[in-house]
Design an enzyme around this catalytic site. Structure first.
Site, PDB file in Angstrom:
ATOM      1  N   GLU A  96       7.765 -29.377 -51.598  1.00  0.00           N
ATOM      2  CA  GLU A  96       6.340 -29.066 -51.591  1.00  0.00           C
ATOM      3  C   GLU A  96       5.518 -30.261 -52.063  1.00  0.00           C
ATOM      4  O   GLU A  96       5.975 -31.088 -52.851  1.00  0.00           O
ATOM      5  CB  GLU A  96       6.097 -27.869 -52.514  1.00  0.00           C
ATOM      6  CG  GLU A  96       4.667 -27.369 -52.557  1.00  0.00           C
ATOM      7  CD  GLU A  96       4.492 -26.213 -53.532  1.00  0.00           C
ATOM      8  OE1 GLU A  96       3.498 -25.482 -53.385  1.00  0.00           O
ATOM      9  OE2 GLU A  96       5.322 -26.048 -54.445  1.00  0.00           O
ATOM     10  N   LYS A 143       1.078 -21.586 -47.092  1.00  0.00           N
ATOM     11  CA  LYS A 143       1.512 -20.825 -48.270  1.00  0.00           C
ATOM     12  C   LYS A 143       0.599 -19.624 -48.501  1.00  0.00           C
ATOM     13  O   LYS A 143      -0.619 -19.755 -48.591  1.00  0.00           O
ATOM     14  CB  LYS A 143       1.493 -21.748 -49.496  1.00  0.00           C
ATOM     15  CG  LYS A 143       2.074 -21.149 -50.759  1.00  0.00           C
ATOM     16  CD  LYS A 143       2.096 -22.200 -51.869  1.00  0.00           C
ATOM     17  CE  LYS A 143       2.719 -21.680 -53.144  1.00  0.00           C
ATOM     18  NZ  LYS A 143       2.744 -22.719 -54.201  1.00  0.00           N
ATOM     19  N   CYS A 146       7.647 -22.340 -52.372  1.00  0.00           N
ATOM     20  CA  CYS A 146       7.635 -22.252 -53.835  1.00  0.00           C
ATOM     21  C   CYS A 146       7.419 -20.841 -54.377  1.00  0.00           C
ATOM     22  O   CYS A 146       8.340 -20.027 -54.393  1.00  0.00           O
ATOM     23  CB  CYS A 146       6.600 -23.233 -54.383  1.00  0.00           C
ATOM     24  SG  CYS A 146       6.847 -23.638 -56.133  1.00  0.00           S
TER      25      CYS A 146
END
Length: 289
Positions: free
Chosen positions: A41, A139, A176
């Site tokens: 990321e 995300k 994440c």
């Protein structure tokens, strides 16, 4: 079928030359026989930048950074997953959106949400060995906890990643903090995902490395698929990238924060064996949930 996955556990380069870093990693991956290479990321733009610099650095999906990544993938014959700071709606970060999504973005269901729509997206991109973009994911779960407020500089995506067919496997993708939401990986498994890749910048702290390992293992076991998590190795992140197979066995693990290329041979017969032995996905009762 067996193929080789490469996880480029790395730190943000001190000189800021991310393209040179990716080039070195791709060269090493090619030499190691890697078929699919993934990066963590915040590859393009580190989160540690000031908010103003972070917003100003955002680029569109077809911008200069993306074109360079595609060229590197094609030059080394690699499928690649990389992350970028994606400018919202093709306008400068910080400005109001200037109209609708592109056709491709609309097809992915990633229409900007009302709150923070002017902010850039934290985006992972998949390109093939010819450098063509095969998919992207914005995300969806933003980490607003402790002293971190991702929502102050990022917009949340509006849809999960639909697993895509590759020459190697059915590939799923998230980023994440998404790891803490089991629905994300379950949706991918129900769509046939065999390998789920999770680029991360997993922040270090008490029990964080233990949680990382436990969550990656749980997501692999409960969905009977390979799960690969790779974290940045910068000072505030844990590194500790790992690949877990469908039975919960860690097949590759990075020892802490050292920058390295972690490789794992992915054997898809283990996915089939796990799902035949305990057909969890067939035994689900969604009407009760």
């Amino acid at each position: 079928m067996t193929f080789r996955l490469g996880l480029a556990q790395c730190t943000h380069p001190a000189d800021g030359d991310v393209v040179a870093l990716v080039e070195r990693c791709a060269r090493d991956a090619q030499a190691a026989g890697v078929d699919l290479l993934a990066f963590p990321e915040c590859l393009m733009t580190p989160f540690e930048k000031t908010r103003e610099d972070f917003l100003a650095s955002a680029e569109p999906l077809d911008g200069a950074f993306a074109r360079k990544m595609s060229r590197i993938a094609a030059a080394h014959g690699l499928w690649m997953i990389y992350t970028m700071n994606e400018r919202a709606d093709g306008v400068d970060a910080g400005e109001a959106p200037a109209g609708g999504e592109t056709a491709e973005a609309a097809a992915h269901g990633n229409a900007p949400e009302a709150a923070g729509a002017h902010l850039p997206y934290n985006t992972a991109v998949v390109v093939d060995s010819a450098g063509a973009r095969r998919g992207f994911y914005r995300k969806t779960h933003l980490f607003d906890a402790g002293d971190c407020r991702e929502s102050e500089r990022m917009a949340a995506g509006g849809r999960l990643f639909d697993p895509i067919d590759t020459p190697f496997c059915k590939l799923g993708l998230a980023i994440c903090y998404d790891l803490r939401f089991p629905e994300v990986m379950r949706a991918a498994a129900c769509a046939g995902c065999e390998l789920f890749v999770l680029p991360a910048a997993w922040v270090d702290g008490p029990r964080k490395a233990d949680q990382w390992a436990a969550l990656l293992t749980a997501r692999a076991v409960e969905n009977e698929m390979y799960v690969a998590g790779l974290s940045r190795a910068d000072e505030r992140c844990i590194g500790c990238s790992r690949v877990v197979d469908p039975f919960g066995t860690t097949v590759a693990e990075a020892p802490g924060k050292a920058p390295l290329l972690l490789t794992a041979d992915i054997d898809l017969t283990r996915v089939r064996a796990a799902r035949e032995a305990v057909p969890v996905l067939e035994h689900r009762r969604p009407s009760l949930y």
